[in-house]
Design an enzyme around this catalytic site. Structure first.
Site, PDB file in Angstrom:
ATOM      1  N   THR A 197     -34.381  10.779 -17.437  1.00  0.00           N
ATOM      2  CA  THR A 197     -34.378  12.066 -16.735  1.00  0.00           C
ATOM      3  C   THR A 197     -33.088  12.279 -15.962  1.00  0.00           C
ATOM      4  O   THR A 197     -32.608  13.412 -15.837  1.00  0.00           O
ATOM      5  CB  THR A 197     -35.576  12.147 -15.773  1.00  0.00           C
ATOM      6  OG1 THR A 197     -36.785  11.982 -16.513  1.00  0.00           O
ATOM      7  CG2 THR A 197     -35.615  13.486 -15.044  1.00  0.00           C
ATOM      8  N   THR A 239     -37.343   6.660 -15.715  1.00  0.00           N
ATOM      9  CA  THR A 239     -38.296   6.017 -14.807  1.00  0.00           C
ATOM     10  C   THR A 239     -39.599   5.592 -15.499  1.00  0.00           C
ATOM     11  O   THR A 239     -40.313   4.733 -14.984  1.00  0.00           O
ATOM     12  CB  THR A 239     -38.648   6.954 -13.636  1.00  0.00           C
ATOM     13  OG1 THR A 239     -39.192   8.172 -14.157  1.00  0.00           O
ATOM     14  CG2 THR A 239     -37.424   7.250 -12.798  1.00  0.00           C
ATOM     15  N   ASP A 240     -39.922   6.178 -16.668  1.00  0.00           N
ATOM     16  CA  ASP A 240     -41.199   5.875 -17.304  1.00  0.00           C
ATOM     17  C   ASP A 240     -41.344   4.392 -17.632  1.00  0.00           C
ATOM     18  O   ASP A 240     -42.420   3.818 -17.485  1.00  0.00           O
ATOM     19  CB  ASP A 240     -41.376   6.701 -18.582  1.00  0.00           C
ATOM     20  CG  ASP A 240     -41.697   8.158 -18.283  1.00  0.00           C
ATOM     21  OD1 ASP A 240     -41.924   8.481 -17.098  1.00  0.00           O
ATOM     22  OD2 ASP A 240     -41.718   8.968 -19.224  1.00  0.00           O
ATOM     23  N   SER A 250     -36.678   7.031 -21.817  1.00  0.00           N
ATOM     24  CA  SER A 250     -37.032   5.608 -21.707  1.00  0.00           C
ATOM     25  C   SER A 250     -38.288   5.250 -22.500  1.00  0.00           C
ATOM     26  O   SER A 250     -38.501   4.075 -22.816  1.00  0.00           O
ATOM     27  CB  SER A 250     -37.214   5.210 -20.241  1.00  0.00           C
ATOM     28  OG  SER A 250     -38.338   5.836 -19.661  1.00  0.00           O
TER      29      SER A 250
END
Length: 430
Positions: A109, A186-187, A155
């Site tokens: 992101t 961040t996932d 990710s």
């Protein structure tokens, strides 16, 4: 000035907060008219990044205070108003160079664009590291930057090959740079950070993962500030000896334990077991002295030079994750047992599964099955495992996705069931 003319006295044994008094002998004869002392005393506060040139000569009486500042290598000096005009004052120089930081880009992101300034979903990865660096404050007085774009993906699409590429990028930079920053979605950021902490001994070099929850086009994008903070953290001597770190939302966390707990909020990561400090108004605040996570088992990966997608000559063993729930059918164990080398189950509570499922797991004998948890917090104690289940392992504080990675690394290293339990015992499982 010869080195043997300097006497260093430690005032405080705590290195981070200590002060040193340097006594420099001056062999020039005293001038009685000017009433000049034969010694110059210099107080240096936090001298971690300060060095004094060995050929410096001090021919006057002066007192200088040099305060450690990672953002500048300009020498400072303070002169006494009573020094005679015929005595020449000189600076005490700090020749420390700016830290060298390597940035590795993987996408996420933080490197994404949305359809409008209000869109915080439905965006796509589109920015390079150079694009991101153009959006942050000036860092020319903080560090020297080199960067490499390893990949540029969401990710969720990080493959085993790309994970190995990140591993190789970090490994090759450790001996050449003072800090490393990895931009990442961040996932699955917590999974990559856990893998890196488990496979790389970084010594004192900070490895800082960073991402964002909003795309770059958002009216309140968090990526630029997160990246700026990550670079500052990687550049700071305070971050040395802390292993893998994560910088997000003004918070500094341990990569080994960090977990994403909110799919939307800027405050998206819960680090109950690894909250280390904060970044506030260009200041880095750590709550504890440098230490790495307790119980981390380091795996040595022997890379296959003929096939760079393989570790130790092989792919990572296959481990699946099953989700426990009411009326869970034990036949699901039968469906996966022949296709995977190990199984992780996100159990209910602190290790609870229906009796039929427990019996099925125990019956698999030599198939390692890790009992983890659906809950974000808490742990799986050994006492909650089914009886007579030699192949069943408690995950301790690790969630299912991290339990999967740890089991993969154990199987890759050909560990026995007892050895696997010993590894998980480091996180209070086993």
């Amino acid at each position: 000035m010869p080195n043997d003319s300097i006497e260093i006295k430690t005032i405080c044994s705590d290195v981070e907060n200590s002060q040193f008094t340097l006594t420099v002998n001056n062999e020039e004869e005293n001038n009685s008219d000017d009433n000049i002392n034969s010694k110059t005393r210099t107080r240096i506060n936090n001298p971690i990044n300060s060095t004094i040139s060995s050929d410096s000569t001090l021919s006057s009486t002066s007192t200088s205070t040099i305060t450690n500042n990672n953002t500048s290598n300009i020498p400072t000096s303070q002169h006494s108003d009573t020094i005679s005009n015929n005595i020449r004052s000189r600076y005490i120089h700090n020749y420390h160079q700016l830290p060298r930081i390597k940035i590795l880009g993987t996408g996420g992101t933080i490197a994404s664009k949305g359809g409008s300034s209000s869109a915080t979903a439905g965006y796509h990865v589109d920015l390079t590291i150079q694009d991101m660096l153009d959006a942050i404050p000036d860092i020319s007085q903080i560090c020297e930057i080199e960067y490499e774009q390893l990949c540029n993906v969401d990710s969720k699409d990080i493959s085993e090959s790309q994970l190995l590429s990140i591993y190789n990028g970090i490994s090759s930079a450790l001996q050449k740079f003072d800090g490393i920053v990895i931009t990442h979605g961040t996932d699955t950021l917590s999974e990559t950070a856990f893998f890196i902490e488990s496979t790389i001994d970084s010594g004192d070099v900070p490895i800082v993962f960073v991402g964002s929850m909003r795309p770059s086009t958002s009216v309140s994008a968090d990526g630029p500030m997160n990246l700026y903070q990550a670079i500052c953290i990687a550049s700071s001597w305070k971050s040395k000896g802390r292993g893998v770190l994560v910088s997000l939302n003004d918070q500094i966390s341990a990569g080994y334990y960090i977990t994403k707990t909110n799919a939307n909020s800027l405050d998206s990561f819960n680090v109950r077991q690894g909250y280390l400090g904060n970044f506030v108004n260009n200041e880095i605040h750590y709550y504890y002295p440098p230490v790495k996570p307790q119980g981390v088992h380091k795996f040595k990966l022997k890379l296959n030079h003929d096939n760079k997608d393989k570790y130790n000559g092989n792919k990572l063993p296959l481990v699946c994750i099953l989700y426990g729930h009411q009326t869970m059918d034990p036949e699901i164990i039968d469906l996966v047992k022949d296709h995977y080398d190990g199984i992780v189950i996100a159990t209910m509570g602190a290790g609870s599964l229906p009796d039929e499922v427990n019996d099925k797991c125990v019956s698999l004998f030599n198939k390692p099955i890790v009992y983890s948890k659906r809950s974000m917090d808490g742990m799986i104690p050994i006492a909650n495992l089914p009886k007579n289940g030699n192949n069943v392992i408690a995950s301790g504080y690790l969630n299912p996705e991290k339990s999967r990675i740890l089991l993969q690394l154990c199987l890759l290293s050909n560990y026995s069931l007892d050895e696997i339990k010993c590894v998980f015992n480091g996180v209070y499982g086993g």
